[in-house]
Design an enzyme around this catalytic site. Structure first.
Site, PDB file in Angstrom:
ATOM      1  N   PRO A 134       0.680  -1.200  -0.122  1.00  0.00           N
ATOM      2  CA  PRO A 134      -0.045  -0.088   0.004  1.00  0.00           C
ATOM      3  C   PRO A 134       0.724   1.250  -0.069  1.00  0.00           C
ATOM      4  CG  PRO A 134      -0.916  -1.429   1.454  1.00  0.00           C
ATOM      5  CD  PRO A 134       0.470  -2.019   1.077  1.00  0.00           C
ATOM      6  N   CYS A 135       0.207   2.108  -0.772  1.00  0.00           N
ATOM      7  CA  CYS A 135       1.391   3.469  -0.876  1.00  0.00           C
ATOM      8  C   CYS A 135       1.145   4.619  -0.282  1.00  0.00           C
ATOM      9  CB  CYS A 135       1.154   3.600  -2.596  1.00  0.00           C
ATOM     10  SG  CYS A 135      -0.420   4.331  -2.937  1.00  0.00           S
ATOM     11  N   GLN A 136      -0.123   4.635   0.569  1.00  0.00           N
ATOM     12  CA  GLN A 136      -0.443   5.757   1.337  1.00  0.00           C
ATOM     13  C   GLN A 136       0.841   6.462   2.072  1.00  0.00           C
ATOM     14  OE1 GLN A 136      -1.836   2.809   1.618  1.00  0.00           O
ATOM     15  NE2 GLN A 136      -4.029   2.995   1.976  1.00  0.00           N
ATOM     16  N   TYR A 138       3.637   6.595   0.945  1.00  0.00           N
ATOM     17  CA  TYR A 138       4.845   6.903   0.238  1.00  0.00           C
ATOM     18  C   TYR A 138       4.174   8.088  -0.625  1.00  0.00           C
ATOM     19  CZ  TYR A 138       7.040   2.461   1.331  1.00  0.00           C
ATOM     20  OH  TYR A 138       7.275   1.314   2.065  1.00  0.00           O
TER      21      TYR A 138
END
Length: 527
Positions: A134-136, A138
């Site tokens: 999950p990218c939240q 970054y």
């Protein structure tokens, strides 16, 4: 098929990466990639994933009528009852998606790892691990939000370290190849002042050692997909790993970091070339080319007592009155308001979970994309339902789309709006929210579809002023290159989130072809 390539799909979402790999078909009609296990924690995305896993049981065969009936019903009914004549295939789909939502890095750990081991038991062919944590933590938006939180400590944010779960699976599986995807923000993210991308690269080269398995001697070389590969070149800059999806036939300016990891014993098979080079193109696919054939809809209106077609037309007439800054804009507004009301007795409606469509005008869609998107058995499109919007926002949508029509697709910025259309927040003229309302221009590549589309449609305004609305889930899915027979489960907000978080399946399909070329040799002959 002997020695079929098994896929382990981590942080799978609705299955964009997995769809691209599993849909790859060779010239002789084989599907070399088979998903052995998909791991996803969010319930609605998991249900989407399971339904698609059921569909995949019939790759190269006739898909049951019951599947199309389910999609046309908008997803009504219990899957065990709907597919009661195909319980074996449904059970295989459930096994593939681990029987329910599961979260890496949680108490589900042992169950997930055991399921992966079971899925690969007795498998003699190649294996590939795909996915992106999950990218939240970054993403630039997420980091900006965290920066405003005085108590936020990056080193305490578990999302920064979910890639370590990816490493644990690499150590468990020792795949021939892996593909890891994330947002561009990962290139500049830091923890304790240290660039996290450098740490991730170091760990990916020696995943066993990175997770404490010091007896592991498995190593990987990391390659970018969109720049020239040099023989003997061991290091690439972070920006080398960025793929600009629009340069590879995807109708979206989606820029993501994608790492191709190749186990050292396969390193000699990596060519000195741009790995995705054969699909690189200067002929960009526009929003209109992939959206034009979809049924026209209108938006609904919130906070109004009467929400029928005539009320919508009356509101559009009011919107026309605001578009008077220039003669050209005024003429465009009159044209599209007149077009919307040219057949006042025929309400296009807001759409439905499934919209029937007997015939399509496909003149603008390239033939290759028609083959990718369309399914003649479907006889319509699912997940195609317009939102309700506040009347004041619809005035801004209408103005913005008219403006784009006469300004070569450019959306108006805040300074370009008449004062009467300014929203009631103090930052409107500050420059910080200058492009809060954005049209997905007719003759340009669409903007990046993100999960924020689930919150409002302001950044995803349809280019046709006569429809005066934001994009539907299906239109967002088209921009993301999901085939029309890919049904998204859950409520509409959940569907938008699934689409926004996914990897474009067609881009994944291109990457799958690169991976296939690396694995097709004498020891792993699959064709």
């Amino acid at each position: 098929m002997k020695n079929q390539i098994k896929i382990i799909d981590l942080f799978a979402g609705p299955g964009g990466l997995g769809e691209g790999f599993s849909a790859l078909e060779t010239e002789n009609g084989d599907f070399p990639f088979q998903i052995a296990a998909s791991v996803e924690m969010e319930p609605s995305a998991h249900k989407t994933l399971t339904l698609r896993a059921f569909f995949r049981q019939f790759r190269g065969k006739e898909v049951p009528k019951e599947y199309y009936d389910y999609v046309r019903s908008g997803g009504r009914g219990d899957l065990d009852e709907v597919f009661s004549e195909y319980l074996e295939q449904l059970q295989a789909a459930k096994d593939e998606t681990l029987g329910g939502p599961k979260a890496l890095g949680s108490e589900d750990h042992d169950e997930i790892f055991q399921a992966i081991e079971d899925a690969l038991k007795n498998h003699k062919g190649p294996t590939v691990v795909i996915g992106g944590p999950p990218c939240q933590a970054y993403s630039l938006v997420g980091r900006a939000r965290n920066k405003g939180n005085k108590s936020y400590q990056p080193e305490e944010d578990a999302r920064h370290f979910l890639y370590q779960e990816y490493l644990k699976v690499l150590d468990l599986v020792n795949p021939d190849v892996f593909v890891m995807e994330n947002v561009k923000g990962i290139l500049t993210a830091k923890v304790n002042g240290n660039p996290i991308f450098e740490e991730i690269q170091k760990d990916l080269r020696h995943p066993g050692k990175a997770v404490g398995n010091h007896g592991s001697d498995v190593e990987y070389d990391l390659y970018p997909l969109a720049v020239e590969i040099g023989k003997g070149r061991a290091k690439y800059s972070g920006k080398d790993f960025v793929i600009r999806a629009e340069e590879f036939g995807i109708p979206q300016a989606r820029h993501r970091v994608i790492i191709l990891g190749v186990r050292r014993d396969h390193q000699h098979k990596v060519p000195s070339s741009r790995l995705l080079g054969q699909w690189q193109t200067n002929e960009l696919i526009t929003a209109d080319q992939v959206l034009y054939d979809l049924p026209s809809l209108r938006s609904g209106q919130t906070k109004v007592l009467k929400n029928d077609y005539q009320a919508w037309l009356d509101n559009l007439k009011k919107a026309e009155g605001h578009a008077s800054l220039t003669p050209a804009l005024r003429n465009a507004a009159k044209k599209y308001a007149r077009e919307a009301g040219s057949r006042p007795s025929v309400d296009p409606g807001q759409g439905l979970p499934f919209v029937e469509q007997a015939e399509k005008n496909l003149q603008r869609m390239p033939e290759a994309l028609q083959k990718w998107y369309l399914d003649k058995e479907l006889e319509g499109v699912p997940n195609h339902q317009a939102r309700n919007h506040m009347p004041e926002d619809l005035h801004r949508y209408f103005y913005a789309s008219c403006y784009a029509e006469i300004n070569e697709g450019l959306s108006p910025r805040s300074a370009d709006y008449p004062d009467e259309l300014a929203p009631a927040h103090k930052n409107w003229k500050s420059g910080h929210f200058a492009d809060r309302f954005k049209v997905q221009s007719r003759h340009r590549v669409a903007s990046t579809v993100t999960s924020h589309i689930s919150k409002d449609g302001h950044y995803f305004i349809h280019y046709d002023p006569a429809q005066c609305r934001s994009l539907t889930v299906r239109e967002a899915a088209r921009i993301q290159t999901f085939p029309d027979n890919y049904f998204f489960e859950g409520n509409r907000t959940q569907q938008y989130v699934q689409v926004g978080n996914a990897v474009p399946p067609l881009l994944a399909n291109r990457i799958a072809q690169v991976v296939l070329s690396l694995l097709c040799d004498r020891s792993h002959k699959i064709m």
